[in-house]
Design an enzyme around this catalytic site. Structure first.
Site, PDB file in Angstrom:
ATOM      1  N   MET A 172      -1.143  52.998  77.720  1.00  8.88           N
ATOM      2  CA  MET A 172      -0.720  54.361  77.404  1.00  8.88           C
ATOM      3  C   MET A 172      -0.479  55.267  78.623  1.00  8.88           C
ATOM      4  SD  MET A 172      -3.186  54.884  74.055  1.00  8.88           S
ATOM      5  CE  MET A 172      -2.413  56.393  73.527  1.00  8.88           C
ATOM      6  N   GLU A 173      -0.487  54.720  79.833  1.00  6.26           N
ATOM      7  CA  GLU A 173      -0.321  55.584  81.023  1.00  6.26           C
ATOM      8  C   GLU A 173       0.592  55.036  82.118  1.00  6.26           C
ATOM      9  OE1 GLU A 173      -3.465  54.452  80.116  1.00  6.26           O
ATOM     10  OE2 GLU A 173      -4.045  56.160  78.860  1.00  6.26           O
TER      11      GLU A 173
ATOM     12  N   ASP B  21      -7.968  43.821  74.632  1.00  3.91           N
ATOM     13  CA  ASP B  21      -7.696  43.505  73.217  1.00  3.91           C
ATOM     14  C   ASP B  21      -6.312  42.885  73.107  1.00  3.91           C
ATOM     15  OD1 ASP B  21      -7.173  46.676  73.678  1.00  3.91           O
ATOM     16  OD2 ASP B  21      -5.605  45.799  72.422  1.00  3.91           O
TER      17      ASP B  21
ATOM     18  N   GLY C 143      -3.784  46.289  76.180  1.00  6.14           N
ATOM     19  CA  GLY C 143      -3.661  45.337  75.086  1.00  6.14           C
ATOM     20  C   GLY C 143      -2.686  44.232  75.505  1.00  6.14           C
TER      21      GLY C 143
ATOM     22  N   GLU D  49     -13.117  53.621  83.375  1.00  3.68           N
ATOM     23  CA  GLU D  49     -12.229  52.925  84.319  1.00  3.68           C
ATOM     24  C   GLU D  49     -12.473  53.334  85.768  1.00  3.68           C
ATOM     25  OE1 GLU D  49      -8.490  51.982  81.319  1.00  3.68           O
ATOM     26  OE2 GLU D  49      -8.608  53.962  82.231  1.00  3.68           O
TER      27      GLU D  49
HETATM   28  N1  SAH Z   1     -11.629  54.466  72.316  1.00 11.59           N
HETATM   29  C1  SAH Z   1     -10.985  55.592  72.924  1.00 11.59           C
HETATM   30  C2  SAH Z   1      -9.503  55.552  72.781  1.00 11.59           C
HETATM   31  C3  SAH Z   1      -8.866  54.468  73.612  1.00 11.59           C
HETATM   32  S1  SAH Z   1      -7.128  54.547  73.674  1.00 11.59           S
HETATM   33  C4  SAH Z   1     -11.561  56.859  72.299  1.00 11.59           C
HETATM   34  O1  SAH Z   1     -11.895  56.858  71.143  1.00 11.59           O
HETATM   35  O2  SAH Z   1     -11.670  57.839  73.032  1.00 11.59           O
HETATM   36  C5  SAH Z   1      -6.785  53.091  74.603  1.00 11.59           C
HETATM   37  C6  SAH Z   1      -6.846  53.190  76.114  1.00 11.59           C
HETATM   38  O3  SAH Z   1      -6.856  51.894  76.679  1.00 11.59           O
HETATM   39  C7  SAH Z   1      -5.605  53.829  76.728  1.00 11.59           C
HETATM   40  O4  SAH Z   1      -5.966  54.507  77.901  1.00 11.59           O
HETATM   41  C8  SAH Z   1      -4.657  52.656  77.005  1.00 11.59           C
HETATM   42  O5  SAH Z   1      -4.014  52.762  78.250  1.00 11.59           O
HETATM   43  C9  SAH Z   1      -5.545  51.411  76.989  1.00 11.59           C
HETATM   44  N2  SAH Z   1      -5.270  50.414  75.927  1.00 11.59           N
HETATM   45  C10 SAH Z   1      -6.021  49.314  75.738  1.00 11.59           C
HETATM   46  N3  SAH Z   1      -5.605  48.628  74.671  1.00 11.59           N
HETATM   47  C11 SAH Z   1      -4.546  49.289  74.153  1.00 11.59           C
HETATM   48  C12 SAH Z   1      -3.708  49.086  73.001  1.00 11.59           C
HETATM   49  N4  SAH Z   1      -3.901  48.058  72.186  1.00 11.59           N
HETATM   50  N5  SAH Z   1      -2.720  49.981  72.772  1.00 11.59           N
HETATM   51  C13 SAH Z   1      -2.540  51.032  73.593  1.00 11.59           C
HETATM   52  N6  SAH Z   1      -3.308  51.277  74.672  1.00 11.59           N
HETATM   53  C14 SAH Z   1      -4.315  50.429  74.952  1.00 11.59           C
END
Ligand code: SAH
Length: 231
Positions: free
Chosen positions: A172-173, A196, A78, A12
């Site tokens: 998530m932030e 997504d 998302g 990001e």
């Molecule tokens: N693929 C990463 C984990 C991603 S967590 C790994 O394995 O390290 C998802 C991140 O994208 C978070 O920072 C959140 O803010 C955002 N995000 C995107 N889609 C999301 C969803 N469906 N639910 C929660 N957070 C989502």
């Protein structure tokens, strides 16, 4: 004025650092912060790591330690609203914490005493984002963003969050960054590009679109920064 530009994951902030080209790296509180002067204005950039706790730490550090006076968040999310498709941009009008739950005491979801279910983002920067969108020929949507320490990949959970908070997107932030900025009186702007649909295919979609969506968001945030430094 010192502008903080924040993300949660390396992907990001990479497009932002790439655009700046030159910056210095400072290690502090278990994280890396990047400082640069952009068109005469000081910037501090960082990715926090995922979730409410790390993002709280980073937002607080950017303000209290690095002296940021405005904060812009760029990242992916998302979609809850069926109108939001992968790559679409959403600007948060207000944010909440969907996993904050002391309802056993009769409080609403997302609420703790002396807190608030929603924290509102800076109106001036939201208004500015509309002008930037017009200038770029892009459509942005304004909406409510719900934040929690969960990657939501579940239609039922997503729909519940949508209903309970009237939310259009989830991540998530944002909600924790909002609490920090509000408490420290720092105007903030949270932008997300959809990666997504928070459904059973969310993790695959996320992996496929993280980079392109992160770039969409970062490009827009840098146009916002251009406006802020010119003002
Ligand atoms: N693929 C990463 C984990 C991603 S967590 C790994 O394995 O390290 C998802 C991140 O994208 C978070 O920072 C959140 O803010 C955002 N995000 C995107 N889609 C999301 C969803 N469906 N639910 C929660 N957070 C989502």
């Amino acid at each position: 004025m010192k502008i903080a530009i924040m993300g949660a994951m390396p992907e990001e902030v990479a497009p932002i650092l790439e655009k700046l080209g030159e910056y210095s790296t400072i290690e502090y509180a278990g994280n890396k912060y990047y400082e640069a002067t952009y068109k005469g204005v000081e910037l501090v950039i960082a990715y926090s790591k995922i979730g409410k706790v790390f993002s709280t730490l980073t937002a607080t550090t950017m303000i209290e330690h690095f002296g940021a006076t405005k904060l812009l968040f760029s990242g992916v999310a998302g979609a809850i609203s069926p109108e939001l498709k992968v790559g679409d941009l959403i600007v948060a009008t207000k944010l909440s914490q969907h996993d904050l739950d002391i309802t056993a005491f009769g409080h609403p979801f997302g609420y703790v005493p002396e807190g608030a279910v929603f924290v509102e983002a800076d109106e001036a920067m939201i208004a500015m984002s509309k002008e930037v969108a017009t200038e770029m020929g892009k459509t942005i949507r304004e909406g409510i963003i719900a934040t929690g320490d969960q990657f939501v990949a579940n239609e039922e959970r997503k729909n519940w969050i949508g209903k309970e908070f009237g939310a259009d997107a989830l991540e998530m932030e944002g909600g924790s960054v909002a609490v920090v900025c509000d408490a420290l009186s720092v105007p903030f702007f949270i932008l997300r590009a959809i990666s997504d649909a928070a459904d059973m295919d969310a993790s695959f979609s996320f992996d496929e679109f993280l980079e392109t969506s992160a770039v969409e968001s970062a490009e827009f945030v840098m146009k916002m920064v251009d406006r802020l430094v010119a003002a």
